[in-house]
Motif scaffolding. Structure first.
Motif, mmCIF file in Angstrom:
data_model
loop_
_atom_site.group_PDB
_atom_site.id
_atom_site.type_symbol
_atom_site.label_atom_id
_atom_site.label_comp_id
_atom_site.label_asym_id
_atom_site.label_seq_id
_atom_site.Cartn_x
_atom_site.Cartn_y
_atom_site.Cartn_z
ATOM 1 N N GLU A 46 -13.166 -0.452 3.658
ATOM 2 C CA GLU A 46 -13.364 0.841 4.305
ATOM 3 C C GLU A 46 -12.223 1.790 3.952
ATOM 4 O OE1 GLU A 46 -14.154 0.940 8.762
ATOM 5 O OE2 GLU A 46 -12.551 2.410 8.502
ATOM 6 N N ALA A 47 -11.008 1.286 4.061
ATOM 7 C CA ALA A 47 -9.854 2.119 3.684
ATOM 8 C C ALA A 47 -9.976 2.544 2.225
ATOM 9 C CB ALA A 47 -8.560 1.350 3.916
ATOM 10 N N TRP A 60 -2.039 5.006 9.272
ATOM 11 C CA TRP A 60 -1.579 4.834 7.903
ATOM 12 C C TRP A 60 -0.135 4.378 7.845
ATOM 13 C CZ3 TRP A 60 2.624 7.791 6.994
ATOM 14 C CH2 TRP A 60 2.804 8.923 7.823
ATOM 15 N N TYR A 73 0.822 -1.211 0.000
ATOM 16 C CA TYR A 73 0.000 0.000 0.000
ATOM 17 C C TYR A 73 0.850 1.252 0.000
ATOM 18 C CZ TYR A 73 0.640 0.714 5.059
ATOM 19 O OH TYR A 73 1.162 0.957 6.304
ATOM 20 N N ASP A 124 -12.420 -4.047 6.572
ATOM 21 C CA ASP A 124 -11.391 -3.027 6.824
ATOM 22 C C ASP A 124 -10.749 -2.571 5.514
ATOM 23 O OD1 ASP A 124 -11.891 -3.279 9.462
ATOM 24 O OD2 ASP A 124 -9.973 -4.226 10.019
ATOM 25 N N PHE A 128 -2.580 6.869 1.820
ATOM 26 C CA PHE A 128 -3.331 6.547 3.044
ATOM 27 C C PHE A 128 -3.340 7.731 3.995
ATOM 28 C CE2 PHE A 128 -4.462 1.950 3.706
ATOM 29 C CZ PHE A 128 -4.337 1.592 2.383
ATOM 30 N N TRP A 162 -0.491 0.320 8.660
ATOM 31 C CA TRP A 162 -1.866 -0.135 8.431
ATOM 32 C C TRP A 162 -1.924 -1.661 8.397
ATOM 33 C CZ3 TRP A 162 -4.044 -2.075 3.589
ATOM 34 C CH2 TRP A 162 -5.451 -2.177 3.609
ATOM 35 N N MET A 181 -12.425 5.340 1.803
ATOM 36 C CA MET A 181 -11.894 6.626 2.274
ATOM 37 C C MET A 181 -10.965 7.231 1.231
ATOM 38 S SD MET A 181 -11.013 6.002 6.276
ATOM 39 C CE MET A 181 -10.579 7.713 6.651
ATOM 40 N N ILE A 182 -10.116 6.376 0.682
ATOM 41 C CA ILE A 182 -9.158 6.884 -0.296
ATOM 42 C C ILE A 182 -9.877 7.341 -1.562
ATOM 43 C CG2 ILE A 182 -7.183 6.237 -1.727
ATOM 44 C CD1 ILE A 182 -6.504 4.257 0.647
ATOM 45 N N VAL A 189 -6.496 7.666 6.650
ATOM 46 C CA VAL A 189 -6.744 6.312 7.149
ATOM 47 C C VAL A 189 -6.007 6.152 8.478
ATOM 48 C CG1 VAL A 189 -6.518 3.854 6.656
ATOM 49 C CG2 VAL A 189 -6.925 5.460 4.789
ATOM 50 N N ARG A 190 -6.699 5.587 9.450
ATOM 51 C CA ARG A 190 -6.101 5.418 10.769
ATOM 52 C C ARG A 190 -4.826 4.575 10.686
ATOM 53 N NH1 ARG A 190 -9.443 2.219 14.078
ATOM 54 N NH2 ARG A 190 -10.778 2.054 12.261
#
Lengths: 456, 302, 276
Positions: free
Chosen positions: A187-188, A174, A161, A184, A166, A177, A191-192, A171-172
C-alpha cells in the motif's frame, strides 16, 4: 660454467645458514577480502593498526616472537572462495583465513577444514571468550556442534526507507513507518508510486546476478514471512509449498503486475549498485538490506551516502505476510549471517595461529574495532558504542532472526532459489512453473529422500 | 601434392620441436588427459565427493544430453544453441565477412585512411579484456551510453541493450573485438594474388563483384578456411562476453564457455565441467574437419 | 564526367572509411574522455576542464602501479619471449622437415589448446603448478601462458615460414651450413616480421589475461594489472569510475605503444595463408 654454478650454490647455502636465526621467528599469514581504501577497508585498518602490532608485541613479551603478514584480497567473494578451495585442497594457504560462515559446511564435508580444538589442542575450549559468545553466534562459524572459527560480528536485515519520499507521498506516520503486513508494504509502495510515477519504489533483491544478496535480503525475507524456512526442523528441503508460492507471488506483484520495483535492476550485472544508487538519488523509497547498508554503504562520505541521512532515512522491521504468520508465529522476520576467520588446518604453527585468532576476538581487540567501525559484535562484553541505530536494530531484530541451513549443499540450493526469483521477475515463468523447476533442480541436488512437498 | 625436398633432417627437426614440445606436453597434453579422466567421475573440490570421487561412467555426459531438460534455459542444449548463434553471427558473418570487406575495401590502397582504420580495428583486438568490458559497459548503457545518445539523436529511441537485446549486444561486441585478425589475414591474402590475374580479368571486362567472386575468392580459399577454423575455434571458446553480461539475463547469453565456468567453478563440479570441456573439443573437431573437407572438395573440383 | 565519377568515388570511399572508423572508435570514446574528467560517469562528456587528478589518485595506489609496470610487464614479456622463440623453432621444423602428419599435429594441438586454456583446465593447471612448486611465482604464470599460447602461435608462425622462399636455404644447405646456422642466419631475418606479429599477439594475450594469474598467484605484490584493476572498487564493491577509467587507459597504453612500434619498425602484417 660449472664453477659459476658451484659459486652460486655456495652463496645460497651461506645465505640459508645466516637466514636460519631469522626463520626461527614464527611467521603467520592472514588473508581476508579486504583492501586498504577498498572493500572492507575498516578491517585492514584494524588489522594493520591494532591487531598485528599489538599481537606481535604480546607474543614477543611472552618470549615467542611472531611475525604476522596481512595478504589483502581485492577480488569477489566467489573468487576468494575459489582460491581457498584450491589452496586448502593441496595443503597450502595462509594460516588464518577470512571466511563467510555459510561456506564452512561444504569445506568441512570435503575435509578441507578442521575443528579448532582438533587443530590447536584442548586449550582452545578453555578460551575465556566462549563464555561471552552465545551458542547461536558460535554456530555462525561451526558445523554440528564443532567450532571451526570465530565470527567477527553478525547482522540483521530490515527495510530501509526514505522518509522524505514517504512524507511527500503522504504515507501515514512517515516519520516512524512500520508496516504490519505485506499488504501495508504494498500500500505504501502504491501511494509513493502515485507521487513518483517513474520511481523504482521497492527494492527486494531478485535474480542470480546479485548472488547471495538475493537469497538473504530478498527471498528469505519474504519466505520467512510465510512461516516457512528453506528446510524443515528435521532437515528436509522444502521444494514445493504454499509459502514458496506466496513469496514468489509477492515478487510477481512487485515487479511484474504492479511495476512497483524495477525488474531490470534485478537482471543487470551491476544491478545491486544501481539499486543503491536509486536509493541514494531518491528513486527508490524502500530497500531491503542488512545493517551493512547503514554501517558502510550509506555512511557519510561513502559512494552511496544519503544526504542528511539521520533525517531522510529510516528503517522498519520486515513484516510477515500477515501478523503472526511469520516463522515461529512471529509478526516480523529477519535473517542473520556472519563472517569471521577460520584456521587453516595446514598451518605449521597451529598454536600461534589460534593465539592470533583468540587475540583478534579478545574484548580489547574488538573494542578497538568498534572505534574504527561500530558493528554488532558476537561478544556480549563488546557493546555497540553510542550508535542508536545499531543498538536498537540489534535489540529489536536479533531475537527474531534465524540463520541459513548449515549444509554443504546450501550454496547450490541458494543459487536455485535465486534462479527461481529471476524466472518470476523477468516474466519468463509463472510462480508455479518457477517453483516446479526449483523443486526438480533441488531434488536432483539433494536426492528425493531429502526433500519434502508441502503443497496440499 | 608432390613432397618437396626436406630442408631439415628428422633429428634436427625434432631438436627444433623439442622446447615447444615440452611445453605442449606439460601444459596441454597432461591437463587434457586429466580432464578426460575426470570427466568420467563425480569429482568436486568441496563437499563429500571431493574426498572420494567415484567413477560414474558416462553419467556426466548423459546428464548434459538428458532430453527432458536439454533445451531448457540454463542447460547445456540451450547454451549450445546460443553459442551456435553467437559463433555464426559474430564469427562467420561478423568477423570473417567484415574482415574480408575491410581487406577488400583497402585492397591496393595506401595512405593514412587505411592506416587509421586498420589501426583502430587492431586496437580493438589488442586491448585488455577488462578495459574493453568497461568501455562497452559505458557504450551500451541505456541512459548515458554513447550508442543510445547517438540513436536517440537520430530518433531511433533508446533500446535497453544488455537487458532486452543481450545476445545482439555480445554479437556486435565480439565482431568489434575480433575483426582485426581476419582483416590482417585477408589483407595479406589479397597481397599474395599475382597482379597479372586481376589485370587479365579487368581486360576481359569483369566488374568488381565478378572479379571478387571468380578470381579472388578461389585464390584465397585456403586463407578463408584457415581463418574460419581459427575464428570459429576462438569464438567458440571466448569468455570475454561474461564480463559484459555474466551470461544473463536469465541465461540469454550463456555461451558454452560460460556454462563450463558455472559448472566447474561456481560449485566446483569438476567432473561435469570436464565433460563439457571434452564435448566442446569434439564440436570444435567437427568444425575443423568440416572446413577441411570443404577445402579438399574444392581442390578436387578445380 | 570523368571528374564527377572520380569525385563520387572519393566521397563514397571517405564515407565508407569513416563508417568503418566509427564502428571501431565509438565504443572507445568513453575511454578517451573519462580518465581526464574528475566527475566521470558512464556518459561521454568532454570535461570542462581536463585534469590529471584521476591519474594522480591512481599513482597513489602502489599495489596497482606495481601490478601494471612491474608484474604485468614481467609476465607478458616473459611469455612473449618463450612463445615467440619456441614457436618459431617449431614452425620452422614443421615447415621444412618432412614429418609425417605434421598438419594433423598443428591442427590437433590448436584444438587441444582451446580446451585446456578454457576454465575446465584451471584445476589440473593449478595442481600441476603446485607440484612444480611454482604457485605464487611469476615463472608459473609465464609457463602456463606459454603452454597455452604455443599451439596457435606455431599454427600462425608456420604460415609465415611456409611463405618464405626456400632457395636461400637450399643453397646454404649445399654449401654445408648447419641447420642451426641456416635457421639463425637465413630464416630468422626473413621471418622476423612474422615473429613480431606473434610476439605482439602473445604479449597482448598475457597482458589482458585474468584467470591464470588469479588462480596461480596469491600475494598482491605479484598480481598483474588485470587483477589489480579490481582494487579501484569501493567498499560496496562498485568500480570507482574515475579511477578505473584512468587506470584502464594506463593499462592500454603499453600494448598500443608495442603495436605502433612493431608496425613502424617491421610492419604489422601477416603473410601468405596457412597451406593445408
Amino acid at each position: 660454467m660449472l664453477r659459476k654454478f658451484r659459486n652460486l650454490l655456495v652463496t645460497l647455502a651461506a645465505l640459508l645458514v645466516f637466514a636460519v636465526p631469522a626463520l626461527a621467528q614464527t611467521q603467520l599469514a592472514i588473508t581476508c577480502r579486504c583492501v586498504a581504501d577498498g572493500v572492507n577497508s575498516a578491517q585492514v585498518q584494524w588489522l594493520n593498526e591494532f591487531v598485528i602490532p599489538e599481537f606481535e608485541k604480546m607474543m614477543a613479551d611472552q618470549g615467542n616472537p611472531v611475525e604476522v603478514q596481512l595478504i589483502e584480497f581485492g577480488g569477489s567473494d566467489e573468487g576468494l572462495k575459489e582460491q581457498y578451495a584450491l589452496d586448502l585442497s593441496v595443503g597450502a594457504g595462509a594460516d588464518v583465513l577470512g571466511f563467510d560462515g555459510f561456506w564452512i559446511p561444504e569445506f568441512v564435508s570435503a575435509n578441507l577444514l578442521k575443528p579448532l580444538d582438533e587443530l590447536a589442542g584442548g586449550e582452545v575450549n578453555d578460551w575465556e571468550g566462549w563464555n561471552r559468545i552465545s551458542l547461536g553466534l558460535q554456530e555462525l562459524m561451526g558445523v554440528e556442534g564443532k567450532r571451526y572459527g570465530i565470527a567477527l560480528g553478525t547482522d540483521s536485515r530490515m527495510i530501509f526507507y526514505r522518509k522524505d519520499m514517504f512524507r511527500e507521498a503522504g504515507v501515514r506516520q512517515w516519520w516512524a513507518w512500520q508496516p504490519r503486513s505485506w499488504a501495508d508494504v504494498l500500500e505504501a509502495a502504491r501511494m509513493i508510486k502515485e507521487t513518483f510515477p517513474d520511481a523504482a519504489v521497492l527494492q527486494l533483491n531478485a535474480g542470480t546476478a546479485m548472488g547471495e544478496a538475493t537469497t538473504m535480503q530478498g527471498y528469505f525475507m519474504v519466505l520467512l514471512g510465510t512461516g516457512e524456512h528453506m528446510v524443515t526442523e528435521d532437515g528436509k528441503w522444502i521444494v514445493r509449498s504454499p509459502g514458496i508460492l506466496d513469496a514468489l507471488n509477492f515478487y510477481k506483484q512487485v515487479y511484474v503486475d504492479e511495476n512497483l520495483g524495477d525488474a531490470r535492476v534485478q537482471l543487470l550485472q551491476d544491478g545491486r549498485n544501481r539499486s543503491f544508487a536509486n536509493f541514494r538519488d531518491g528513486n527508490t523509497a524502500m530497500l531491503v538490506e542488512g545493517d551493512w547498508f547503514y554501517r558502510s554503504v550509506t555512511a557519510p562520505g561513502k559512494e552511496f551516502a544519503v544526504t542528511d541521512r539521520d533525517v531522510n532515512m529510516g528503517w522498519a522491521a520486515m513484516p510477515a505476510k500477515a501478523p503472526g504468520e511469520g516463522l515461529r508465529g512471529q509478526d516480523f522476520v529477519s535473517i542473520s549471517g556472519g563472517t569471521g576467520f577460520v584456521l587453516n588446518p595446514n598451518t605449521t604453527s597451529p598454536q600461534e595461529a589460534w593465539e592470533l585468532l583468540a587475540f583478534m576476538n579478545s574484548q580489547e581487540a574488538l573494542m578497538a574495532f568498534q572505534g574504527i567501525q561500530p558493528r554488532i559484535r558476537v561478544r556480549d562484553d563488546v557493546p555497540v558504542p553510542e550508535n542508536a541505530f545499531l543498538t536498537t536494530t540489534a535489540q529489536a531484530l536479533l531475537p527474531l532472526s534465524t540463520a541459513r541451513p548449515l549444509a554443504g549443499i546450501y550454496p547450490e540450493v541458494s543459487f536455485q532459489a535465486q534462479l527461481m526469483t529471476e524466472r518470476v521477475v523477468s516474466g519468463e515463468m509463472s510462480p508455479e512453473e518457477a517453483m516446479n523447476a526449483y523443486a526438480e533442480a533441488v531434488t536432483e541436488l539433494v536426492g528425493a529422500d531429502n526433500v519434502i512437498d508441502l503443497m496440499p | 601434392m608432390q613432397q618437396r625436398r626436406s630442408l631439415l633432417s628428422i633429428p634436427a627437426s625434432l631438436l627444433f620441436l623439442l622446447p615447444a614440445g615440452v611445453f605442449v606436453f606439460i601444459f596441454i597434453i597432461l591437463p587434457f588427459f586429466w580432464i578426460a579422466a575426470v570427466s568420467f567421475t563425480n569429482r568436486t573440490l568441496t563437499g563429500r565427493t571431493a574426498v572420494d570421487p567415484e567413477y560414474v561412467g558416462l553419467a556426466n555426459y548423459l546428464r548434459l544430453f538428458d532430453p527432458d531438460r536439454f533445451l531448457r534455459s540454463g542447460e547445456f542444449g540451450a547454451s549450445l544453441v546460443i553459442t551456435g548463434q553467437f559463433v555464426f553471427f559474430s564469427a562467420i558473418v561478423g568477423q570473417v565477412l567484415l574482415g574480408l570487406l575491410l581487406a577488400w575495401f583497402f585492397f591496393n590502397r595506401k595512405g593514412w585512411v587505411r592506416e587509421t582504420v586498420q589501426t583502430l580495428a587492431i586496437l580493438a583486438w589488442i586491448m585488455p579484456d577488462v578495459v574493453v568490458a568497461f568501455a562497452w559497459f559505458a557504450f551500451l548503457d541505456r541512459d548515458a551510453g554513447t550508442l543510445n545518445q547517438i540513436l536517440s539523436t537520430l530518433g531511433i529511441g533508446k533500446p535497453d541493450w544488455l537487458i532486452n537485446l543481450p545476445l545482439v549486444s555480445v554479437i556486435i561486441f565480439n565482431t568489434w573485438r575480433g575483426t582485426a585478425f581476419s582483416m590482417l589475414l585477408f589483407t595479406s591474402a589479397f597481397g599474395s594474388i599475382p597482379p597479372s590475374h586481376l589485370e587479365t580479368a579487368a581486360v576481359a571486362g569483369a566488374n568488381t563483384w565478378q572479379r571478387l567472386r571468380d578470381i579472388i575468392l578461389p585464390l584465397i580459399r585456403t586463407h578463408i578456411i584457415t581463418d574460419l577454423i581459427l575464428i570459429t575455434l576462438w569464438t567458440f571458446n571466448t569468455f570475454t562476453p561474461f564480463l559484459l553480461t555474466g551470461g544473463g539475463p536469465a541465461f540469454q547469453t550463456e555461451l558454452v564457455s560460460i556454462f563450463t565456468y558455472r559448472t566447474a567453478f561456481k560449485f566446483f563440479r569438476f567432473g561435469q565441467g570436464s565433460a563439457v570441456g571434452m564435448i566442446m573439443m569434439l564440436i570444435n573437431l567437427v568444425f575443423a574437419i568440416f572446413y577441411l573437407f570443404l577445402l579438399r572438395r574444392q581442390q578436387v573440383k578445380l | 564526367m570523368r571528374l564527377v565519377r572520380y569525385t563520387l568515388a572519393r566521397i563514397v570511399f571517405y564515407v565508407t572509411a569513416s563508417l568503418f572508423a566509427s564502428f571501431f572508435t565509438l565504443p572507445l570514446l568513453w575511454l578517451a574522455f573519462a580518465p581526464f574528467n574528475e566527475k566521470a560517469a558512464l556518459s561521454v562528456t568532454v570535461p570542462d576542464s581536463p585534469s590529471l587528478a584521476n591519474f594522480g589518485q591512481v599513482f597513489k595506489n602502489t599495489f596497482a602501479v606495481r601490478a601494471l609496470f612491474q608484474n604485468s610487464a614481467i609476465q607478458a614479456l616473459g611469455a612473449m619471449l618463450i612463445v615467440t622463440l619456441f614457436a618459431t623453432l617449431a614452425a620452422y621444423a614443421l615447415s621444412r622437415a618432412n614429418i609425417r602428419g605434421k598438419d594433423l599435429i598443428s591442427y590437433g594441438l590448436v584444438l587441444f589448446s582451446s580446451v585446456v586454456t578454457g576454465t575446465a583446465a584451471m584445476v589440473p593447471i593449478f595442481l600441476l603448478i603446485f607440484r612444480l612448486g611454482l604457485i605464487n611465482t611469476h615463472l608459473g604464470v609465464i609457463l602456463v601462458f606459454s603452454g597455452g599460447l604455443l599451439p596457435a602461435a606455431i599454427f600462425i608462425m608456420r604460415d609465415f615460414v611456409d611463405s618464405i622462399p626456400r632457395s636461400y636455404e637450399e643453397s646454404a644447405l649445399v654449401a654445408g651450413a648447419s641447420p642451426w646456422r641456416i635457421f639463425m642466419d637465413i630464416a630468422v631475418p626473413i621471418v622476423r616480421p612474422g615473429m613480431m606479429v606473434v610476439a605482439v599477439w602473445a604479449f597482448v594475450n598475457v597482458w589482458g589475461g585474468f584467470l591464470i594469474p588469479f588462480i596461480l598467484l596469491r600475494s598482491p605484490e605479484k598480481m598483474p594489472a588485470a587483477v589489480a584493476i579490481y582494487s579501484f572498487y569501493t567498499e560496496a564493491g562498485t568500480p570507482i569510475i574515475t579511477l578505473t577509467a584512468a587506470y584502464s587507459l594506463l593499462y592500454t597504453i603499453p600494448v598500443l605503444i608495442l603495436y605502433l612500434f612493431v608496425n613502424w619498425r617491421y610492419g604489422f602484417r601477416f603473410f601468405g595463408g596457412i597451406k593445408s
